[in-house]
Motif scaffolding. Structure first.
Motif, mmCIF file in Angstrom:
data_model
loop_
_atom_site.group_PDB
_atom_site.id
_atom_site.type_symbol
_atom_site.label_atom_id
_atom_site.label_comp_id
_atom_site.label_asym_id
_atom_site.label_seq_id
_atom_site.Cartn_x
_atom_site.Cartn_y
_atom_site.Cartn_z
ATOM 1 N N GLY A 150 0.800 -1.211 0.000
ATOM 2 C CA GLY A 150 0.000 0.000 0.000
ATOM 3 C C GLY A 150 0.837 1.267 0.000
ATOM 4 N N PHE A 151 2.145 1.111 -0.094
ATOM 5 C CA PHE A 151 3.023 2.276 -0.059
ATOM 6 C C PHE A 151 3.233 2.884 -1.445
ATOM 7 C CE2 PHE A 151 4.175 -0.312 3.577
ATOM 8 C CZ PHE A 151 4.180 0.617 4.603
ATOM 9 N N GLY A 152 3.189 2.078 -2.489
ATOM 10 C CA GLY A 152 3.536 2.521 -3.838
ATOM 11 C C GLY A 152 2.693 3.666 -4.359
ATOM 12 N N LEU A 153 1.364 3.528 -4.278
ATOM 13 C CA LEU A 153 0.510 4.582 -4.798
ATOM 14 C C LEU A 153 0.632 5.865 -3.977
ATOM 15 C CD1 LEU A 153 -2.665 2.554 -5.843
ATOM 16 C CD2 LEU A 153 -0.778 3.348 -7.270
ATOM 17 N N LEU A 154 0.833 5.716 -2.663
ATOM 18 C CA LEU A 154 1.068 6.907 -1.839
ATOM 19 C C LEU A 154 2.386 7.580 -2.221
ATOM 20 C CD1 LEU A 154 -0.101 5.808 1.721
ATOM 21 C CD2 LEU A 154 -1.159 7.483 0.216
ATOM 22 N N LEU A 155 3.389 6.788 -2.497
ATOM 23 C CA LEU A 155 4.667 7.339 -2.932
ATOM 24 C C LEU A 155 4.516 8.095 -4.250
ATOM 25 C CD1 LEU A 155 7.745 7.572 -2.592
ATOM 26 C CD2 LEU A 155 7.929 5.415 -3.813
ATOM 27 N N ILE A 156 3.781 7.509 -5.182
ATOM 28 C CA ILE A 156 3.547 8.163 -6.470
ATOM 29 C C ILE A 156 2.836 9.491 -6.262
ATOM 30 C CG2 ILE A 156 2.261 7.995 -8.641
ATOM 31 C CD1 ILE A 156 2.845 4.924 -8.492
ATOM 32 N N LYS A 157 1.839 9.501 -5.415
ATOM 33 C CA LYS A 157 1.136 10.753 -5.118
ATOM 34 C C LYS A 157 2.084 11.768 -4.508
ATOM 35 C CE LYS A 157 -2.851 10.960 -3.420
ATOM 36 N NZ LYS A 157 -3.958 10.891 -2.485
ATOM 37 N N GLY A 158 2.949 11.316 -3.619
ATOM 38 C CA GLY A 158 3.899 12.211 -2.983
ATOM 39 C C GLY A 158 4.916 12.799 -3.940
ATOM 40 N N LEU A 159 5.147 12.136 -5.062
ATOM 41 C CA LEU A 159 6.089 12.623 -6.068
ATOM 42 C C LEU A 159 5.410 13.497 -7.126
ATOM 43 C CD1 LEU A 159 8.223 9.396 -6.559
ATOM 44 C CD2 LEU A 159 8.917 11.524 -5.427
ATOM 45 N N GLY A 160 4.131 13.709 -6.969
ATOM 46 C CA GLY A 160 3.433 14.621 -7.865
ATOM 47 C C GLY A 160 2.630 13.964 -8.959
ATOM 48 N N GLY A 161 2.332 12.698 -8.852
ATOM 49 C CA GLY A 161 1.575 12.017 -9.893
ATOM 50 C C GLY A 161 0.084 12.006 -9.619
ATOM 51 N N ARG A 162 -0.703 12.292 -10.642
ATOM 52 C CA ARG A 162 -2.156 12.099 -10.569
ATOM 53 C C ARG A 162 -2.409 10.670 -11.021
ATOM 54 N NH1 ARG A 162 -2.580 16.966 -13.891
ATOM 55 N NH2 ARG A 162 -3.079 15.422 -15.456
ATOM 56 N N ILE A 163 -3.078 9.901 -10.201
ATOM 57 C CA ILE A 163 -3.262 8.473 -10.462
ATOM 58 C C ILE A 163 -4.675 8.232 -10.973
ATOM 59 C CG2 ILE A 163 -3.256 6.165 -9.447
ATOM 60 C CD1 ILE A 163 -1.380 7.376 -7.263
ATOM 61 N N LYS A 164 -4.756 7.406 -12.025
ATOM 62 C CA LYS A 164 -6.050 7.043 -12.584
ATOM 63 C C LYS A 164 -5.946 5.600 -13.062
ATOM 64 C CE LYS A 164 -7.552 8.312 -16.781
ATOM 65 N NZ LYS A 164 -8.019 9.199 -17.864
ATOM 66 N N THR A 165 -6.968 4.804 -12.785
ATOM 67 C CA THR A 165 -7.004 3.423 -13.254
ATOM 68 C C THR A 165 -8.122 3.289 -14.273
ATOM 69 O OG1 THR A 165 -6.221 2.640 -11.114
ATOM 70 C CG2 THR A 165 -7.241 1.011 -12.551
ATOM 71 N N VAL A 166 -7.814 2.655 -15.399
ATOM 72 C CA VAL A 166 -8.789 2.427 -16.453
ATOM 73 C C VAL A 166 -8.989 0.924 -16.583
ATOM 74 C CG1 VAL A 166 -9.329 2.756 -18.894
ATOM 75 C CG2 VAL A 166 -8.036 4.522 -17.651
ATOM 76 N N GLU A 204 6.512 23.076 -8.388
ATOM 77 C CA GLU A 204 6.463 21.826 -7.627
ATOM 78 C C GLU A 204 5.467 20.876 -8.266
ATOM 79 O OE1 GLU A 204 5.199 20.341 -3.173
ATOM 80 O OE2 GLU A 204 5.046 22.429 -3.699
ATOM 81 N N LEU A 205 5.841 19.632 -8.346
ATOM 82 C CA LEU A 205 4.900 18.639 -8.839
ATOM 83 C C LEU A 205 3.880 18.382 -7.757
ATOM 84 C CD1 LEU A 205 7.218 16.072 -10.572
ATOM 85 C CD2 LEU A 205 5.948 17.947 -11.552
ATOM 86 N N ARG A 206 2.624 18.335 -8.142
ATOM 87 C CA ARG A 206 1.572 18.128 -7.172
ATOM 88 C C ARG A 206 0.706 16.940 -7.567
ATOM 89 N NH1 ARG A 206 0.117 23.919 -8.197
ATOM 90 N NH2 ARG A 206 2.243 24.497 -8.324
ATOM 91 N N LEU A 207 0.143 16.295 -6.590
ATOM 92 C CA LEU A 207 -0.659 15.105 -6.815
ATOM 93 C C LEU A 207 -2.088 15.287 -6.404
ATOM 94 C CD1 LEU A 207 1.432 12.210 -5.368
ATOM 95 C CD2 LEU A 207 0.468 12.376 -7.596
ATOM 96 N N THR A 208 -2.978 14.776 -7.156
ATOM 97 C CA THR A 208 -4.351 14.603 -6.708
ATOM 98 C C THR A 208 -4.801 13.256 -7.201
ATOM 99 O OG1 THR A 208 -5.253 15.666 -8.665
ATOM 100 C CG2 THR A 208 -4.916 17.070 -6.745
#
Length: 174
Positions: free
Chosen positions: A112-128, A166-170
């Motif tokens: 469960g750490f990976g997606l939080l890490l991605i968000k922390g690095l500024g990635g917007r996450i979407k699953t299709v 700054e890279l930002r995540l949502t």
């Protein structure tokens, strides 16, 4: 009277960037070496296309996390697809498992750490979701924003937005 051609309107929408989209697709076996191979290919591809060097380590880490998730949580091959328009990079990893990842939340003993890490690095996450699999996208700003009005939404993970660069995540709902 001679016929004239009316002037063409400038392109609009997401493809109106002055830089043409650069794309790369790599089929990965899904083996334990796939994340390392994906990191290496991504770093070389970013350098070849002039991506800002300071963003490369974050992007490579995001690629590694997405490919690692695909290898760890599915059985079979996966594909890495990178699309860069000169400002934003879409990192997509497709696999052959229809089970969607859990929404980023509190990490547990099984991950469960990976997606939080991605968000922390500024990635917007979407699953299709798709028949026979899914694609997880992480979209990252890789070039400084020149106009503050173009700024992506501010972070929702408790981080404050310090600068427009700054890279930002949502997280986007799936």
């Amino acid at each position: 009277m001679t016929p004239t051609t009316p002037p063409q309107a400038p392109p609009t929408g997401p493809r109106s960037s002055p830089v043409a989209d650069h794309q790369l697709t790599v089929a990965l076996t899904g083996g334990r070496h796939s994340p390392r191979i994906a990191r290496h290919i991504t770093a070389r591809w970013l350098a070849a296309h002039g991506a800002p060097a300071p963003r490369t380590p974050d992007v490579v880490l995001i690629v590694s996390e997405l490919v690692t998730n695909a290898v760890r949580h599915t059985h079979g091959s996966c594909a890495l697809h990178l699309t860069w328009n000169g400002h934003q990079l879409d990192i997509a990893v497709a696999d052959q498992d229809e089970q969607l990842p859990d929404a980023p939340g509190a990490p547990g003993e099984h991950g469960g750490f990976g997606l939080l890490l991605i968000k922390g690095l500024g990635g917007r996450i979407k699953t299709v979701a798709a028949l026979g699999g899914k694609t997880v996208h992480a979209t990252v700003q890789v070039a400084p924003l020149s106009d503050p009005r173009e700024s992506p939404p501010t972070a929702t993970a408790g981080r404050s937005a310090n600068t427009a660069h700054e890279l930002r995540l949502t997280a986007e709902g799936t």
